[in-house]
Design an enzyme around this catalytic site. Structure first.
Site, PDB file in Angstrom:
ATOM      1  N   ASN A  80      -4.394   7.788  17.377  1.00  0.00           N
ATOM      2  CA  ASN A  80      -5.471   7.987  18.346  1.00  0.00           C
ATOM      3  C   ASN A  80      -6.019   9.407  18.287  1.00  0.00           C
ATOM      4  O   ASN A  80      -7.220   9.634  18.466  1.00  0.00           O
ATOM      5  CB  ASN A  80      -4.964   7.683  19.763  1.00  0.00           C
ATOM      6  CG  ASN A  80      -5.030   6.194  20.087  1.00  0.00           C
ATOM      7  OD1 ASN A  80      -5.242   5.362  19.211  1.00  0.00           O
ATOM      8  ND2 ASN A  80      -4.849   5.860  21.355  1.00  0.00           N
ATOM      9  N   SER A  83       0.822   6.586   2.948  1.00  0.00           N
ATOM     10  CA  SER A  83       1.508   7.544   3.816  1.00  0.00           C
ATOM     11  C   SER A  83       2.766   8.112   3.164  1.00  0.00           C
ATOM     12  O   SER A  83       3.452   7.443   2.390  1.00  0.00           O
ATOM     13  CB  SER A  83       1.883   6.884   5.145  1.00  0.00           C
ATOM     14  OG  SER A  83       0.735   6.535   5.877  1.00  0.00           O
ATOM     15  N   SER A 109       4.420  -1.352   4.187  1.00  0.00           N
ATOM     16  CA  SER A 109       4.590  -2.698   4.743  1.00  0.00           C
ATOM     17  C   SER A 109       4.857  -3.731   3.645  1.00  0.00           C
ATOM     18  O   SER A 109       4.115  -3.809   2.662  1.00  0.00           O
ATOM     19  CB  SER A 109       3.347  -3.110   5.535  1.00  0.00           C
ATOM     20  OG  SER A 109       3.154  -2.242   6.627  1.00  0.00           O
ATOM     21  N   GLN A 157       0.833  -1.209   0.000  1.00  0.00           N
ATOM     22  CA  GLN A 157       0.000   0.000   0.000  1.00  0.00           C
ATOM     23  C   GLN A 157       0.864   1.254   0.000  1.00  0.00           C
ATOM     24  O   GLN A 157       1.716   1.421   0.873  1.00  0.00           O
ATOM     25  CB  GLN A 157      -0.900  -0.008   1.239  1.00  0.00           C
ATOM     26  CG  GLN A 157      -1.748   1.229   1.426  1.00  0.00           C
ATOM     27  CD  GLN A 157      -2.731   1.063   2.569  1.00  0.00           C
ATOM     28  OE1 GLN A 157      -3.511   0.112   2.596  1.00  0.00           O
ATOM     29  NE2 GLN A 157      -2.704   1.968   3.526  1.00  0.00           N
ATOM     30  N   GLY A 158       0.655   2.153  -0.957  1.00  0.00           N
ATOM     31  CA  GLY A 158       1.395   3.412  -1.047  1.00  0.00           C
ATOM     32  C   GLY A 158       0.507   4.598  -0.709  1.00  0.00           C
ATOM     33  O   GLY A 158       0.055   5.312  -1.612  1.00  0.00           O
ATOM     34  N   GLU A 167     -10.804  -2.081   5.259  1.00  0.00           N
ATOM     35  CA  GLU A 167      -9.722  -2.419   6.194  1.00  0.00           C
ATOM     36  C   GLU A 167     -10.251  -2.950   7.509  1.00  0.00           C
ATOM     37  O   GLU A 167      -9.588  -3.734   8.181  1.00  0.00           O
ATOM     38  CB  GLU A 167      -8.857  -1.179   6.441  1.00  0.00           C
ATOM     39  CG  GLU A 167      -7.604  -1.459   7.226  1.00  0.00           C
ATOM     40  CD  GLU A 167      -6.672  -0.261   7.285  1.00  0.00           C
ATOM     41  OE1 GLU A 167      -5.469  -0.461   7.480  1.00  0.00           O
ATOM     42  OE2 GLU A 167      -7.149   0.878   7.131  1.00  0.00           O
TER      43      GLU A 167
END
Length: 392
Positions: A370, A131, A163, A128-129, A246
């Site tokens: 958070n 961030s 990741s 996944q690209g 997700e």
């Protein structure tokens, strides 16, 4: 909300458990119990293909694309039994749980034919690209650029926290394709092959010694014009659709992994006498209650049929489990005491519970910090005034 399972469901559970336990006791016993995502990558790719061969890879997908068209209950059961059997995490989780469902929802027929069979077969691994160094939880601030040139998209920029990029075949990339655009406008969602001169992968060593994350650099990297999912400028819509996948049925499997960790903490407390401490017993009881509450919340979230309504369980789930698991890691260290601070093996070869403590420090950051989750709860769930955003 249905909190139990039917007799038919339980028969399916037995089928799942028998197959998974048989695999972990047989041909794939060498990977049972592995927790590091970077360990034994080639064997785990073989495991992806074994899952596919028996149609366990993506059971919720339509049968025509390699799935079983399984019900929600059966998907939940398989995810739970997968974790219960001690099977390692999926190295193609991104492909099966995110890229595949996104292509099913937004892709063309040609794109489905191009990508889905190999994802389902375990032959194509996705990462996944999203961030970037200046755009973590704030995805709308991405600066990676894409331009259409000679029938190809040309991409320049940098992604981070990618990741398993170092063992992946493809990456989906959110990039800015409209010059001068800001915020969620002007973004485009592209599927790019990693093995090309314009893409460089650099590993990032984590605090627990693993290196599942990477920096990914794009220098005139290219992909065909038809690798675009949706239309130019619709990248935000596609990305938000993907993120909705997700928090699907895999959350219940995730909780079974938490169950295993808590059980190991309880066993350690009994073995070393920490269970005699009333404060430790109280914290273990609190963790048990929290895990049960998460399960009920996740079942309610997954049972939601009217997705036009904002469900409080969906908004609060990420911050709930991330904070719970961070506290679980601290409990593990307190139960083990000084023994948790020394690795018996090579450098950074930590046992499960010290590794839990180190890894859980990131749980409250990735997938939406958070702080960002509290904003979402306040604005979308409680209807409070939006935080000022200068560029949006």
């Amino acid at each position: 909300m249905k909190l139990g399972f039917s007799r038919e469901d339980e028969l399916f559970r037995a089928e799942c458990a028998d197959w998974l336990n048989g695999q972990m006791a047989g041909e794939f016993k060498d990977i049972k119990g592995i927790t590091k995502l970077t360990a034994c990558p080639e064997r785990r790719k073989e495991w992806e293909q074994q899952l596919a061969a028996y149609k366990w890879s993506c059971i919720g997908w339509p049968e025509e694309w390699g799935g079983r068209n399984a019900s929600l209950a059966h998907q939940v059961i398989f995810a739970e039994e997968y974790a219960r059997a001690g099977v390692p995490g999926r190295v193609n989780h991104i492909g099966v749980e995110l890229a595949g469902p996104t292509i099913l929802a937004f892709g063309t027929e040609a794109q489905k034919q191009r990508f889905l069979p190999d994802i389902a077969a375990g032959k194509t691994i996705f990462c996944q690209g999203f961030s970037e160094p200046g755009a973590g939880s704030d995805l709308a601030s991405v600066r990676t650029k894409a331009r259409l040139e000679g029938g190809e998209w040309v991409v320049n920029g940098q992604k981070i926290w990618t990741s398993l990029a170092h063992i992946s075949d493809w990456i989906f990339v959110v990039s800015r394709s409209e010059e001068g655009s800001k915020g969620p406008k002007g973004l485009t969602f592209l599927m790019m092959e990693i093995d090309q001169p314009g893409i460089e992968i650099r590993g990032i060593k984590q605090i627990n010694g693993d290196a599942e994350f990477n920096e990914t650099f794009f220098t005139d990297a290219r992909c065909p014009a038809d690798s675009l999912i949706g239309a130019p400028g619709e990248g935000w819509k596609i990305a938000m659709g993907l993120l909705a996948f997700e928090r699907g049925v895999s959350t219940l499997g995730q909780q079974m992994g938490f169950r295993n960790e808590l059980d190991e903490i309880i066993a350690a407390a009994k073995a070393n006498g920490a269970a005699k401490d009333p404060l430790i017993r109280q914290r273990i009881a609190k963790a048990e209650i929290g895990l049960n509450l998460m399960r009920y919340g996740a079942l309610r979230m997954l049972s939601q049929t009217d997705h036009s309504k904002i469900d409080g369980a969906a908004l609060t789930y990420k911050i709930q489990w991330a904070s719970w698991r961070r506290n679980l890691g601290e409990l593990a260290m307190d139960v083990l005491g000084q023994a948790a601070e020394v690795a018996e093996g090579a450098e950074y070869e930590w046992d499960t519970l010290p590794n839990l403590f180190l890894y859980s420090r990131a749980d409250t950051i990735y997938g939406g910090t958070n702080q960002i989750q509290r904003n979402l709860i306040a604005e979308r769930g409680l209807g409070m005034p939006r935080e000022p955003r200068g560029d949006v």
